[in-house]
Scaffold this motif. Structure first.
Motif, PDB file in Angstrom:
ATOM      1  N   GLU A   1       2.075  14.937   5.132  1.00  0.00           N
ATOM      2  CA  GLU A   1       0.427  14.618   5.542  1.00  0.00           C
ATOM      3  C   GLU A   1      -0.089  16.128   5.839  1.00  0.00           C
ATOM      4  N   SER A   2       0.406  17.248   5.232  1.00  0.00           N
ATOM      5  CA  SER A   2      -0.146  18.428   5.363  1.00  0.00           C
ATOM      6  C   SER A   2      -0.494  18.860   3.956  1.00  0.00           C
ATOM      7  N   PRO A   3      -1.634  19.838   3.873  1.00  0.00           N
ATOM      8  CA  PRO A   3      -2.085  20.136   2.454  1.00  0.00           C
ATOM      9  C   PRO A   3      -1.203  21.478   1.978  1.00  0.00           C
ATOM     10  N   ASN A   4       0.251  21.153   1.776  1.00  0.00           N
ATOM     11  CA  ASN A   4       1.047  21.912   1.060  1.00  0.00           C
ATOM     12  C   ASN A   4       1.048  21.847  -0.276  1.00  0.00           C
ATOM     13  N   ARG A   5       1.441  22.983  -0.959  1.00  0.00           N
ATOM     14  CA  ARG A   5       1.332  22.970  -2.312  1.00  0.00           C
ATOM     15  C   ARG A   5       2.904  23.145  -2.991  1.00  0.00           C
ATOM     16  N   SER A   6       3.177  22.526  -3.951  1.00  0.00           N
ATOM     17  CA  SER A   6       4.421  22.746  -4.657  1.00  0.00           C
ATOM     18  C   SER A   6       4.482  24.070  -5.518  1.00  0.00           C
ATOM     19  N   GLU A   7       5.534  24.688  -5.702  1.00  0.00           N
ATOM     20  CA  GLU A   7       5.287  25.985  -6.587  1.00  0.00           C
ATOM     21  C   GLU A   7       4.653  25.732  -8.065  1.00  0.00           C
ATOM     22  N   PRO A   8       4.909  24.489  -8.633  1.00  0.00           N
ATOM     23  CA  PRO A   8       3.915  24.702  -9.916  1.00  0.00           C
ATOM     24  C   PRO A   8       2.458  24.694  -9.712  1.00  0.00           C
ATOM     25  N   THR A   9       2.047  24.018  -8.664  1.00  0.00           N
ATOM     26  CA  THR A   9       0.807  23.993  -7.919  1.00  0.00           C
ATOM     27  C   THR A   9       0.172  25.293  -7.805  1.00  0.00           C
TER      28      THR A   9
ATOM     29  N   PRO B   1      -5.678  22.029 -13.994  1.00  0.00           N
ATOM     30  CA  PRO B   1      -4.599  21.233 -14.290  1.00  0.00           C
ATOM     31  C   PRO B   1      -4.126  20.335 -12.824  1.00  0.00           C
ATOM     32  N   THR B   2      -3.481  19.363 -13.309  1.00  0.00           N
ATOM     33  CA  THR B   2      -3.148  18.628 -11.991  1.00  0.00           C
ATOM     34  C   THR B   2      -1.751  18.203 -11.780  1.00  0.00           C
ATOM     35  N   VAL B   3      -0.935  18.449 -10.666  1.00  0.00           N
ATOM     36  CA  VAL B   3       0.496  18.432 -10.750  1.00  0.00           C
ATOM     37  C   VAL B   3       0.748  17.069  -9.908  1.00  0.00           C
ATOM     38  N   MET B   4       1.649  16.331 -10.168  1.00  0.00           N
ATOM     39  CA  MET B   4       2.093  14.914  -9.771  1.00  0.00           C
ATOM     40  C   MET B   4       3.286  15.633  -8.990  1.00  0.00           C
TER      41      MET B   4
ATOM     42  N   GLU C   1       0.990  -0.953   0.081  1.00  0.00           N
ATOM     43  CA  GLU C   1       0.109   0.116   0.028  1.00  0.00           C
ATOM     44  C   GLU C   1       0.990   1.309  -0.160  1.00  0.00           C
ATOM     45  N   GLN C   2       0.754   1.776  -0.959  1.00  0.00           N
ATOM     46  CA  GLN C   2       1.750   3.287  -1.051  1.00  0.00           C
ATOM     47  C   GLN C   2       0.881   4.524  -0.500  1.00  0.00           C
ATOM     48  N   ARG C   3       1.368   5.055   0.129  1.00  0.00           N
ATOM     49  CA  ARG C   3       0.694   6.348   0.596  1.00  0.00           C
ATOM     50  C   ARG C   3       0.687   7.540  -0.347  1.00  0.00           C
ATOM     51  N   LEU C   4      -0.463   8.220  -0.350  1.00  0.00           N
ATOM     52  CA  LEU C   4      -0.709   9.383  -1.409  1.00  0.00           C
ATOM     53  C   LEU C   4      -1.561  10.467  -0.653  1.00  0.00           C
ATOM     54  N   THR C   5      -1.331  11.523  -1.098  1.00  0.00           N
ATOM     55  CA  THR C   5      -2.186  12.526  -0.671  1.00  0.00           C
ATOM     56  C   THR C   5      -2.790  13.300  -2.022  1.00  0.00           C
ATOM     57  N   LEU C   6      -4.038  13.867  -1.626  1.00  0.00           N
ATOM     58  CA  LEU C   6      -4.571  14.721  -2.993  1.00  0.00           C
ATOM     59  C   LEU C   6      -5.345  16.049  -2.251  1.00  0.00           C
ATOM     60  N   LEU C   7      -4.756  16.958  -2.885  1.00  0.00           N
ATOM     61  CA  LEU C   7      -5.087  18.351  -2.673  1.00  0.00           C
ATOM     62  C   LEU C   7      -6.200  18.462  -3.831  1.00  0.00           C
ATOM     63  N   HIS C   8      -7.420  18.679  -3.742  1.00  0.00           N
ATOM     64  CA  HIS C   8      -8.295  18.655  -4.867  1.00  0.00           C
ATOM     65  C   HIS C   8      -9.048  20.010  -4.772  1.00  0.00           C
ATOM     66  N   ARG C   9      -8.984  20.826  -5.878  1.00  0.00           N
ATOM     67  CA  ARG C   9      -9.682  22.066  -6.165  1.00  0.00           C
ATOM     68  C   ARG C   9     -10.544  21.969  -7.288  1.00  0.00           C
TER      69      ARG C   9
ATOM     70  N   ASN D   1      -2.425  26.889 -10.090  1.00  0.00           N
ATOM     71  CA  ASN D   1      -3.732  27.103  -9.266  1.00  0.00           C
ATOM     72  C   ASN D   1      -4.622  25.614  -9.412  1.00  0.00           C
ATOM     73  N   GLY D   2      -3.886  24.489  -9.420  1.00  0.00           N
ATOM     74  CA  GLY D   2      -4.251  23.281  -9.659  1.00  0.00           C
ATOM     75  C   GLY D   2      -4.587  22.297  -8.553  1.00  0.00           C
ATOM     76  N   ASN D   3      -4.939  21.140  -8.924  1.00  0.00           N
ATOM     77  CA  ASN D   3      -4.869  19.922  -8.058  1.00  0.00           C
ATOM     78  C   ASN D   3      -3.584  19.651  -7.545  1.00  0.00           C
ATOM     79  N   GLN D   4      -3.264  18.798  -6.629  1.00  0.00           N
ATOM     80  CA  GLN D   4      -1.834  17.828  -6.607  1.00  0.00           C
ATOM     81  C   GLN D   4      -2.301  16.631  -5.842  1.00  0.00           C
ATOM     82  N   VAL D   5      -1.544  15.708  -6.774  1.00  0.00           N
ATOM     83  CA  VAL D   5      -1.354  14.470  -6.148  1.00  0.00           C
ATOM     84  C   VAL D   5       0.056  14.024  -5.602  1.00  0.00           C
ATOM     85  N   SER D   6       0.108  13.762  -4.404  1.00  0.00           N
ATOM     86  CA  SER D   6       1.851  13.546  -3.749  1.00  0.00           C
ATOM     87  C   SER D   6       1.915  12.264  -3.509  1.00  0.00           C
ATOM     88  N   MET D   7       3.208  11.511  -3.803  1.00  0.00           N
ATOM     89  CA  MET D   7       3.213  10.406  -3.844  1.00  0.00           C
ATOM     90  C   MET D   7       4.625   9.989  -2.645  1.00  0.00           C
ATOM     91  N   GLU D   8       4.371   8.826  -1.923  1.00  0.00           N
ATOM     92  CA  GLU D   8       5.549   8.661  -0.969  1.00  0.00           C
ATOM     93  C   GLU D   8       6.179   7.706  -1.869  1.00  0.00           C
TER      94      GLU D   8
END
Length: 477
Positions: free
Chosen positions: A106-114, A94-97, A81-89, A118-125
Protein backbone atom coordinates in the motif's frame (compact mmCIF):
# COMPACT_ATOMS: atom_id res chain seq x y z
CA UNK A 1 -3.48 -28.97 -25.24
CA UNK A 2 -4.90 -30.54 -22.08
CA UNK A 3 -8.68 -30.89 -21.94
CA UNK A 4 -8.80 -29.02 -18.61
CA UNK A 5 -7.09 -26.04 -20.21
CA UNK A 6 -9.37 -26.00 -23.27
CA UNK A 7 -12.43 -26.14 -21.03
CA UNK A 8 -11.11 -23.36 -18.83
CA UNK A 9 -10.09 -21.19 -21.78
CA UNK A 10 -13.51 -21.52 -23.42
CA UNK A 11 -15.25 -20.54 -20.20
CA UNK A 12 -12.86 -17.65 -19.67
CA UNK A 13 -13.43 -16.23 -23.14
CA UNK A 14 -17.16 -16.36 -22.55
CA UNK A 15 -16.79 -14.66 -19.17
CA UNK A 16 -14.56 -11.94 -20.59
CA UNK A 17 -17.16 -11.21 -23.23
CA UNK A 18 -19.86 -10.94 -20.56
CA UNK A 19 -17.83 -8.56 -18.40
CA UNK A 20 -16.96 -6.26 -21.32
CA UNK A 21 -13.20 -5.78 -21.08
CA UNK A 22 -11.14 -2.93 -22.46
CA UNK A 23 -13.97 -0.65 -23.44
CA UNK A 24 -12.57 2.55 -24.95
CA UNK A 25 -11.91 5.35 -22.48
CA UNK A 26 -11.62 8.91 -23.66
CA UNK A 27 -8.11 10.31 -23.34
CA UNK A 28 -9.00 13.97 -23.61
CA UNK A 29 -11.63 16.27 -22.13
CA UNK A 30 -13.78 18.54 -24.32
CA UNK A 31 -11.66 21.10 -26.07
CA UNK A 32 -8.66 18.80 -26.35
CA UNK A 33 -7.28 19.30 -22.83
CA UNK A 34 -5.79 16.16 -21.23
CA UNK A 35 -8.35 14.29 -19.19
CA UNK A 36 -7.62 13.99 -15.48
CA UNK A 37 -6.54 10.46 -14.60
CA UNK A 38 -9.29 10.10 -11.99
CA UNK A 39 -11.92 10.75 -14.65
CA UNK A 40 -10.34 8.17 -16.95
CA UNK A 41 -10.13 5.57 -14.18
CA UNK A 42 -13.77 6.03 -13.24
CA UNK A 43 -14.72 5.04 -16.79
CA UNK A 44 -13.17 1.58 -16.47
CA UNK A 45 -16.03 -0.87 -15.75
CA UNK A 46 -15.59 -2.67 -12.44
CA UNK A 47 -12.82 -0.39 -11.17
CA UNK A 48 -13.30 1.59 -7.95
CA UNK A 49 -11.03 4.31 -6.59
CA UNK A 50 -10.72 3.64 -2.87
CA UNK A 51 -8.39 6.55 -2.17
CA UNK A 52 -5.70 8.77 -3.62
CA UNK A 53 -2.73 8.87 -1.27
CA UNK A 54 0.39 11.07 -1.16
CA UNK A 55 3.03 10.33 -3.77
CA UNK A 56 6.41 11.77 -4.75
CA UNK A 57 6.42 14.87 -6.92
CA UNK A 58 5.43 14.09 -10.50
CA UNK A 59 3.39 11.01 -9.55
CA UNK A 60 -0.08 10.19 -8.28
CA UNK A 61 -0.83 7.12 -6.20
CA UNK A 62 -4.21 5.40 -6.07
CA UNK A 63 -5.58 2.50 -4.06
CA UNK A 64 -8.15 0.65 -6.13
CA UNK A 65 -10.36 -2.41 -6.28
CA UNK A 66 -11.40 -4.28 -9.40
CA UNK A 67 -14.34 -6.67 -9.63
CA UNK A 68 -13.20 -10.12 -10.74
CA UNK A 69 -15.10 -13.38 -11.34
CA UNK A 70 -14.35 -15.89 -8.58
CA UNK A 71 -14.19 -18.75 -11.08
CA UNK A 72 -13.69 -18.19 -14.80
CA UNK A 73 -15.09 -21.64 -15.56
CA UNK A 74 -18.32 -20.99 -13.65
CA UNK A 75 -20.14 -17.65 -14.13
CA UNK A 76 -22.47 -18.55 -11.23
CA UNK A 77 -19.63 -18.60 -8.69
CA UNK A 78 -19.94 -14.87 -8.04
CA UNK A 79 -17.28 -12.16 -7.91
CA UNK A 80 -14.75 -10.67 -5.52
CA UNK A 81 -13.01 -7.35 -5.15
CA UNK A 82 -9.31 -7.57 -5.99
CA UNK A 83 -7.02 -4.94 -4.50
CA UNK A 84 -4.80 -2.96 -6.85
CA UNK A 85 -2.64 0.10 -6.64
CA UNK A 86 -1.70 2.50 -9.41
CA UNK A 87 1.39 4.68 -9.47
CA UNK A 88 0.57 7.13 -12.25
CA UNK A 89 3.07 9.33 -14.02
CA UNK A 90 1.82 9.93 -17.56
CA UNK A 91 -0.69 8.17 -19.81
CA UNK A 92 1.87 8.32 -22.63
CA UNK A 93 4.60 6.58 -20.62
CA UNK A 94 5.19 2.80 -20.57
CA UNK A 95 3.29 0.85 -17.91
CA UNK A 96 4.58 -2.01 -15.76
CA UNK A 97 2.26 -4.70 -14.44
CA UNK A 98 3.63 -5.87 -11.09
CA UNK A 99 2.66 -8.52 -8.55
CA UNK A 100 4.54 -9.96 -5.60
CA UNK A 101 2.39 -13.10 -5.81
CA UNK A 102 1.14 -12.23 -2.32
CA UNK A 103 -0.53 -9.12 -0.87
CA UNK A 104 -0.24 -5.79 -2.61
CA UNK A 105 1.90 -3.11 -1.02
CA UNK A 106 0.00 0.00 0.00
CA UNK A 107 3.03 2.26 -0.48
CA UNK A 108 4.04 4.01 -3.72
CA UNK A 109 7.08 1.80 -4.35
CA UNK A 110 8.45 1.07 -7.80
CA UNK A 111 9.79 -2.21 -9.12
CA UNK A 112 13.16 -2.03 -10.86
CA UNK A 113 11.65 -2.17 -14.40
CA UNK A 114 9.40 0.75 -13.47
CA UNK A 115 12.49 2.69 -12.41
CA UNK A 116 14.33 1.78 -15.60
CA UNK A 117 11.55 2.96 -17.93
CA UNK A 118 10.33 5.78 -15.63
CA UNK A 119 6.82 4.51 -16.17
CA UNK A 120 3.47 3.93 -14.56
CA UNK A 121 2.93 0.85 -12.40
CA UNK A 122 -0.19 -1.19 -11.77
CA UNK A 123 0.26 -3.57 -8.83
CA UNK A 124 -2.04 -6.54 -8.23
CA UNK A 125 -2.84 -8.48 -5.08
CA UNK A 126 -2.91 -12.22 -5.76
CA UNK A 127 -6.30 -13.87 -5.35
CA UNK A 128 -7.00 -15.54 -1.99
CA UNK A 129 -4.69 -13.15 -0.15
CA UNK A 130 -6.61 -11.02 2.34
CA UNK A 131 -8.82 -9.19 1.50
CA UNK A 132 -8.91 -10.30 -2.17
CA UNK A 133 -10.91 -13.44 -1.39
CA UNK A 134 -14.30 -14.58 -2.75
CA UNK A 135 -17.11 -14.70 -0.18
CA UNK A 136 -17.70 -18.33 -1.08
CA UNK A 137 -14.35 -20.05 -1.45
CA UNK A 138 -13.54 -23.10 -3.53
CA UNK A 139 -9.79 -23.49 -3.15
CA UNK A 140 -9.32 -26.36 -5.60
CA UNK A 141 -11.14 -24.65 -8.48
CA UNK A 142 -10.43 -21.00 -7.82
CA UNK A 143 -6.84 -20.90 -6.54
CA UNK A 144 -4.91 -22.04 -9.61
CA UNK A 145 -2.15 -20.43 -11.63
CA UNK A 146 -4.51 -20.17 -14.61
CA UNK A 147 -7.26 -18.38 -12.68
CA UNK A 148 -4.69 -15.88 -11.39
CA UNK A 149 -3.33 -15.39 -14.91
CA UNK A 150 -6.80 -14.48 -16.13
CA UNK A 151 -7.08 -11.98 -13.27
CA UNK A 152 -3.89 -10.31 -14.49
CA UNK A 153 -5.05 -10.44 -18.11
CA UNK A 154 -8.33 -8.67 -17.30
CA UNK A 155 -6.51 -5.97 -15.35
CA UNK A 156 -4.01 -5.28 -18.13
CA UNK A 157 -6.71 -5.17 -20.78
CA UNK A 158 -8.83 -2.84 -18.66
CA UNK A 159 -5.99 -0.39 -18.03
CA UNK A 160 -4.89 -0.45 -21.66
CA UNK A 161 -7.95 1.66 -22.34
CA UNK A 162 -6.09 4.45 -20.50
CA UNK A 163 -2.40 3.58 -20.98
CA UNK A 164 -1.72 3.02 -24.68
CA UNK A 165 2.08 2.83 -24.69
CA UNK A 166 4.06 -0.42 -24.29
CA UNK A 167 3.45 -2.71 -21.32
CA UNK A 168 5.87 -4.84 -19.29
CA UNK A 169 5.19 -7.48 -16.64
CA UNK A 170 7.39 -8.18 -13.65
CA UNK A 171 7.55 -9.63 -10.17
CA UNK A 172 10.05 -11.04 -7.71
CA UNK A 173 10.19 -14.66 -6.54
CA UNK A 174 6.59 -15.94 -6.45
CA UNK A 175 5.77 -12.75 -8.31
CA UNK A 176 8.35 -13.72 -10.95
CA UNK A 177 6.66 -17.10 -11.26
CA UNK A 178 3.30 -15.34 -11.57
CA UNK A 179 4.65 -13.06 -14.33
CA UNK A 180 5.89 -16.14 -16.19
CA UNK A 181 2.57 -17.99 -15.89
CA UNK A 182 0.69 -14.86 -17.01
CA UNK A 183 2.86 -14.67 -20.12
CA UNK A 184 2.41 -18.38 -20.85
CA UNK A 185 -1.40 -18.13 -20.92
CA UNK A 186 -1.57 -14.62 -22.45
CA UNK A 187 1.64 -14.24 -24.49
CA UNK A 188 0.53 -11.11 -26.34
CA UNK A 189 -0.66 -8.98 -23.43
CA UNK A 190 2.70 -7.31 -22.76
CA UNK A 191 5.80 -6.42 -24.77
CA UNK A 192 8.30 -7.93 -22.35
CA UNK A 193 8.47 -9.82 -19.06
CA UNK A 194 11.15 -9.43 -16.39
CA UNK A 195 10.88 -12.13 -13.67
CA UNK A 196 13.29 -11.90 -10.75
CA UNK A 197 14.64 -14.94 -8.81
CA UNK A 198 11.77 -17.12 -10.05
CA UNK A 199 11.90 -20.81 -9.05
CA UNK A 200 10.89 -23.43 -11.59
CA UNK A 201 9.95 -26.63 -9.75
CA UNK A 202 9.24 -28.82 -12.76
CA UNK A 203 9.53 -32.08 -10.82
CA UNK A 204 8.24 -31.81 -7.26
CA UNK A 205 10.61 -32.84 -4.45
CA UNK A 206 13.57 -33.14 -6.81
CA UNK A 207 17.01 -33.08 -5.19
CA UNK A 208 18.38 -30.13 -7.20
CA UNK A 209 18.09 -27.87 -4.15
CA UNK A 210 20.11 -30.16 -1.91
CA UNK A 211 22.84 -30.52 -4.52
CA UNK A 212 22.97 -26.74 -4.79
CA UNK A 213 23.04 -26.22 -1.02
CA UNK A 214 25.88 -28.70 -0.58
CA UNK A 215 28.17 -26.52 -2.71
CA UNK A 216 26.91 -22.96 -2.26
CA UNK A 217 29.28 -20.26 -1.07
CA UNK A 218 32.37 -20.77 1.06
CA UNK A 219 32.91 -24.21 2.69
CA UNK A 220 33.78 -22.60 6.01
CA UNK A 221 30.55 -20.63 5.99
CA UNK A 222 28.52 -23.74 5.18
CA UNK A 223 30.12 -25.54 8.10
CA UNK A 224 29.46 -22.63 10.46
CA UNK A 225 25.73 -22.53 9.65
CA UNK A 226 25.44 -26.30 10.03
CA UNK A 227 27.20 -26.09 13.40
CA UNK A 228 24.87 -23.40 14.72
CA UNK A 229 21.86 -25.46 13.63
CA UNK A 230 23.10 -28.48 15.55
CA UNK A 231 23.88 -26.36 18.58
CA UNK A 232 20.37 -24.84 18.51
CA UNK A 233 18.69 -28.24 18.30
CA UNK A 234 20.73 -29.53 21.22
CA UNK A 235 19.66 -26.46 23.21
CA UNK A 236 16.03 -26.42 22.05
CA UNK A 237 14.72 -26.41 25.63
CA UNK A 238 16.86 -23.39 26.49
CA UNK A 239 15.83 -21.55 23.32
CA UNK A 240 12.26 -22.74 23.74
CA UNK A 241 12.00 -20.87 27.02
CA UNK A 242 12.91 -17.63 25.25
CA UNK A 243 10.52 -18.35 22.38
CA UNK A 244 7.68 -19.11 24.79
CA UNK A 245 8.28 -15.89 26.68
CA UNK A 246 8.08 -13.84 23.47
CA UNK A 247 5.10 -15.86 22.21
CA UNK A 248 3.17 -15.31 25.44
CA UNK A 249 3.83 -11.59 25.24
CA UNK A 250 2.55 -11.44 21.65
CA UNK A 251 -0.32 -13.89 22.12
CA UNK A 252 1.15 -16.36 19.65
CA UNK A 253 -0.20 -19.91 19.33
CA UNK A 254 1.11 -22.94 17.41
CA UNK A 255 -1.99 -24.99 16.66
CA UNK A 256 -1.47 -25.30 12.90
CA UNK A 257 2.00 -26.87 13.04
CA UNK A 258 1.10 -28.76 16.22
CA UNK A 259 3.31 -27.42 19.00
CA UNK A 260 5.86 -24.79 19.94
CA UNK A 261 8.61 -27.42 20.00
CA UNK A 262 7.79 -28.57 16.48
CA UNK A 263 7.65 -24.99 15.21
CA UNK A 264 11.12 -24.31 16.64
CA UNK A 265 12.54 -27.47 15.05
CA UNK A 266 11.07 -26.59 11.66
CA UNK A 267 12.62 -23.13 11.78
CA UNK A 268 16.03 -24.42 12.83
CA UNK A 269 15.92 -27.13 10.15
CA UNK A 270 15.19 -24.58 7.44
CA UNK A 271 17.69 -21.96 8.61
CA UNK A 272 20.46 -23.24 6.34
CA UNK A 273 18.28 -22.61 3.26
CA UNK A 274 17.11 -19.24 4.55
CA UNK A 275 20.62 -18.07 5.41
CA UNK A 276 21.79 -18.48 1.83
CA UNK A 277 18.55 -17.09 0.49
CA UNK A 278 18.81 -13.71 2.17
CA UNK A 279 22.14 -13.12 3.93
CA UNK A 280 25.11 -11.58 2.09
CA UNK A 281 28.46 -13.43 2.23
CA UNK A 282 29.72 -10.87 4.76
CA UNK A 283 27.31 -12.35 7.32
CA UNK A 284 29.32 -15.55 7.43
CA UNK A 285 31.59 -13.87 9.96
CA UNK A 286 28.63 -13.22 12.27
CA UNK A 287 27.37 -16.79 12.63
CA UNK A 288 27.46 -17.64 16.39
CA UNK A 289 29.85 -20.32 17.53
CA UNK A 290 28.43 -23.38 19.32
CA UNK A 291 27.98 -22.57 22.99
CA UNK A 292 27.26 -18.88 22.43
CA UNK A 293 24.92 -17.31 25.03
CA UNK A 294 21.28 -18.20 24.40
CA UNK A 295 20.32 -14.55 23.98
CA UNK A 296 22.95 -14.12 21.25
CA UNK A 297 21.76 -17.28 19.51
CA UNK A 298 18.15 -16.11 19.70
CA UNK A 299 19.11 -12.68 18.32
CA UNK A 300 20.90 -14.32 15.37
CA UNK A 301 17.85 -16.38 14.51
CA UNK A 302 15.68 -13.26 14.70
CA UNK A 303 17.87 -11.76 11.98
CA UNK A 304 18.06 -14.88 9.81
CA UNK A 305 14.89 -16.91 10.41
CA UNK A 306 12.76 -15.93 13.41
CA UNK A 307 12.05 -18.75 15.85
CA UNK A 308 8.46 -17.48 16.19
CA UNK A 309 8.00 -17.53 12.42
CA UNK A 310 5.63 -20.51 12.36
CA UNK A 311 3.20 -19.13 14.92
CA UNK A 312 -0.40 -19.25 13.73
CA UNK A 313 -0.53 -15.47 13.69
CA UNK A 314 2.64 -15.18 11.59
CA UNK A 315 1.60 -17.85 9.09
CA UNK A 316 -1.99 -16.72 8.53
CA UNK A 317 -1.00 -14.35 5.71
CA UNK A 318 0.62 -17.10 3.61
CA UNK A 319 -1.89 -19.94 3.86
CA UNK A 320 -2.79 -19.41 0.20
CA UNK A 321 0.85 -19.84 -0.81
CA UNK A 322 1.17 -23.07 1.18
CA UNK A 323 -1.94 -24.35 -0.56
CA UNK A 324 -0.52 -23.51 -3.99
CA UNK A 325 2.79 -25.17 -3.13
CA UNK A 326 0.86 -28.27 -2.08
CA UNK A 327 -1.27 -28.16 -5.23
CA UNK A 328 0.71 -26.89 -8.25
CA UNK A 329 3.89 -24.95 -7.47
CA UNK A 330 5.91 -27.67 -5.76
CA UNK A 331 8.34 -27.57 -2.85
CA UNK A 332 11.97 -28.23 -2.07
CA UNK A 333 13.53 -31.10 -0.18
CA UNK A 334 14.69 -30.39 3.34
CA UNK A 335 18.45 -30.01 3.68
CA UNK A 336 18.76 -31.88 6.95
CA UNK A 337 21.13 -34.88 6.59
CA UNK A 338 23.51 -33.27 9.09
CA UNK A 339 20.67 -32.91 11.63
CA UNK A 340 18.75 -36.16 11.45
CA UNK A 341 20.05 -37.62 14.71
CA UNK A 342 18.62 -34.56 16.51
CA UNK A 343 15.19 -34.33 14.85
CA UNK A 344 11.97 -35.18 16.65
CA UNK A 345 9.69 -34.49 13.67
CA UNK A 346 11.55 -35.69 10.56
CA UNK A 347 9.84 -35.40 7.20
CA UNK A 348 7.33 -32.75 8.31
CA UNK A 349 8.85 -29.71 6.59
CA UNK A 350 6.28 -29.86 3.77
CA UNK A 351 3.76 -27.17 2.72
CA UNK A 352 0.68 -28.98 4.00
CA UNK A 353 2.14 -28.89 7.51
CA UNK A 354 1.31 -25.19 7.43
CA UNK A 355 -2.30 -25.56 6.28
CA UNK A 356 -5.01 -25.19 8.94
CA UNK A 357 -7.31 -28.19 9.35
CA UNK A 358 -10.22 -26.42 7.65
CA UNK A 359 -8.21 -26.18 4.40
CA UNK A 360 -8.11 -29.64 2.86
CA UNK A 361 -4.79 -30.75 1.42
CA UNK A 362 -5.16 -30.97 -2.39
CA UNK A 363 -4.03 -33.74 -4.67
CA UNK A 364 -0.89 -32.53 -6.40
CA UNK A 365 -1.24 -31.44 -10.05
CA UNK A 366 1.71 -33.02 -11.86
CA UNK A 367 0.89 -31.33 -15.19
CA UNK A 368 0.89 -27.64 -14.27
CA UNK A 369 4.62 -26.95 -13.93
CA UNK A 370 5.82 -29.20 -16.79
CA UNK A 371 3.37 -27.34 -19.04
CA UNK A 372 4.85 -23.99 -18.01
CA UNK A 373 8.42 -25.24 -18.35
CA UNK A 374 7.80 -26.67 -21.84
CA UNK A 375 6.27 -23.40 -23.02
CA UNK A 376 9.15 -21.33 -21.62
CA UNK A 377 11.74 -23.61 -23.24
CA UNK A 378 10.07 -23.76 -26.66
CA UNK A 379 7.81 -20.76 -27.25
CA UNK A 380 8.61 -17.94 -24.85
CA UNK A 381 9.98 -14.69 -26.23
CA UNK A 382 10.94 -11.31 -24.81
CA UNK A 383 11.67 -12.73 -21.34
CA UNK A 384 14.52 -11.52 -19.12
CA UNK A 385 15.26 -13.55 -15.98
CA UNK A 386 17.50 -12.36 -13.13
CA UNK A 387 18.91 -14.79 -10.53
CA UNK A 388 21.34 -14.64 -7.61
CA UNK A 389 24.36 -16.95 -7.63
CA UNK A 390 23.92 -17.92 -3.95
CA UNK A 391 20.12 -17.98 -3.90
CA UNK A 392 18.86 -21.56 -3.33
CA UNK A 393 15.67 -20.81 -5.26
CA UNK A 394 17.82 -20.52 -8.36
CA UNK A 395 18.78 -24.20 -8.12
CA UNK A 396 15.90 -24.92 -10.48
CA UNK A 397 15.51 -21.95 -12.77
CA UNK A 398 13.74 -21.14 -15.99
CA UNK A 399 15.60 -21.75 -19.25
CA UNK A 400 13.79 -19.74 -21.93
CA UNK A 401 13.90 -20.56 -25.63
CA UNK A 402 17.13 -19.60 -27.45
CA UNK A 403 15.91 -19.15 -31.00
CA UNK A 404 17.25 -16.12 -32.92
CA UNK A 405 13.83 -14.45 -32.76
CA UNK A 406 13.21 -15.18 -29.07
CA UNK A 407 15.13 -12.25 -27.54
CA UNK A 408 15.27 -14.08 -24.20
CA UNK A 409 17.94 -13.49 -21.54
CA UNK A 410 19.06 -15.03 -18.24
CA UNK A 411 21.41 -13.10 -15.94
CA UNK A 412 23.02 -14.16 -12.67
CA UNK A 413 24.22 -11.67 -10.05
CA UNK A 414 27.64 -12.85 -8.75
CA UNK A 415 27.28 -13.85 -5.07
CA UNK A 416 23.74 -12.47 -5.25
CA UNK A 417 20.86 -13.73 -3.13
CA UNK A 418 17.06 -13.64 -3.30
CA UNK A 419 17.16 -9.87 -3.67
CA UNK A 420 19.15 -9.96 -6.93
CA UNK A 421 18.50 -7.04 -9.28
CA UNK A 422 19.72 -5.82 -12.66
CA UNK A 423 21.58 -2.98 -10.95
CA UNK A 424 23.73 -5.56 -9.10
CA UNK A 425 25.00 -7.22 -12.27
CA UNK A 426 28.46 -6.46 -13.67
CA UNK A 427 28.26 -3.09 -15.37
CA UNK A 428 28.31 -4.36 -18.96
CA UNK A 429 25.57 -6.93 -18.25
CA UNK A 430 23.49 -4.39 -16.33
CA UNK A 431 23.73 -1.97 -19.25
CA UNK A 432 22.73 -4.67 -21.75
CA UNK A 433 19.78 -5.79 -19.60
CA UNK A 434 18.69 -2.19 -19.11
CA UNK A 435 18.84 -1.59 -22.86
CA UNK A 436 16.66 -4.66 -23.45
CA UNK A 437 14.02 -3.53 -20.95
CA UNK A 438 13.95 -0.05 -22.47
CA UNK A 439 13.65 -1.50 -25.96
CA UNK A 440 10.64 -3.59 -24.95
CA UNK A 441 9.12 -0.47 -23.39
CA UNK A 442 9.41 1.35 -26.71
CA UNK A 443 12.10 3.71 -25.46
CA UNK A 444 15.52 4.57 -26.93
CA UNK A 445 18.05 1.92 -25.96
CA UNK A 446 21.05 2.86 -23.86
CA UNK A 447 24.29 1.48 -25.27
CA UNK A 448 25.56 -1.50 -23.21
CA UNK A 449 28.72 0.37 -22.20
CA UNK A 450 30.09 -0.29 -18.73
CA UNK A 451 31.53 3.23 -18.64
CA UNK A 452 28.14 4.90 -19.03
CA UNK A 453 25.89 2.56 -17.05
CA UNK A 454 24.55 3.59 -13.67
CA UNK A 455 21.70 2.09 -11.67
CA UNK A 456 18.38 3.95 -11.85
CA UNK A 457 18.20 6.46 -9.03
CA UNK A 458 15.05 7.20 -7.05
CA UNK A 459 13.44 10.61 -7.54
CA UNK A 460 12.87 12.72 -4.44
CA UNK A 461 10.28 11.07 -2.22
CA UNK A 462 10.96 7.49 -3.29
CA UNK A 463 12.94 5.08 -1.12
CA UNK A 464 16.18 3.87 -2.68
CA UNK A 465 15.01 0.31 -1.97
CA UNK A 466 11.57 -0.37 -3.39
CA UNK A 467 10.20 -2.80 -0.84
CA UNK A 468 7.27 -4.18 -2.80
CA UNK A 469 9.58 -5.69 -5.45
CA UNK A 470 10.12 -8.59 -3.05
CA UNK A 471 7.92 -10.26 -0.49
CA UNK A 472 10.56 -10.57 2.23
CA UNK A 473 8.41 -12.68 4.50
CA UNK A 474 7.60 -16.27 5.35
CA UNK A 475 7.45 -18.48 3.41
CA UNK A 476 10.64 -18.17 1.46
CA UNK A 477 9.27 -16.68 -1.76
Amino acid sequence: MHSWFKKGLTAAVAMLAITGLAQPVASAAPGGAPEDITVALKKIPGLKIVSEDPAPTGYRFFKLTYTQPADYTNPKAGTFEQRLTLLHRDVTAPTVMFTSGYNVSESPNRSEPTQIVNGNQVSMEYRYFTPSIPAKTDWHKQLTIWQAAVDEHRIVQAFKSVYHANWLATGGSKGGMTATYFRRFFPNDVNGTIPYVAPNDVVNEHDSYNKFLSKVGDPGCRDAVKAVQRDALKRRDELGGLVKQVSDQKGYTYNVVGSLDKAIELIITDTYFTFWQYQPPTECANVPKPGAPAKDLYAWFEKVDSLTGYADQEGASTIAYNYQASYQLGWYETYDAHLRDLLRYPGTFVPWTFLPKEVKRPKFDHFAMPDIDFWVRTQAKDMLYVYGEYDPWGAERFAPARFPWSDNHVYTVPKGNHGAKIAQLPADQAAAATATVRKWAGLPEQAPDARTFSAPSAPAGFPQFDADLMMIDRPKF
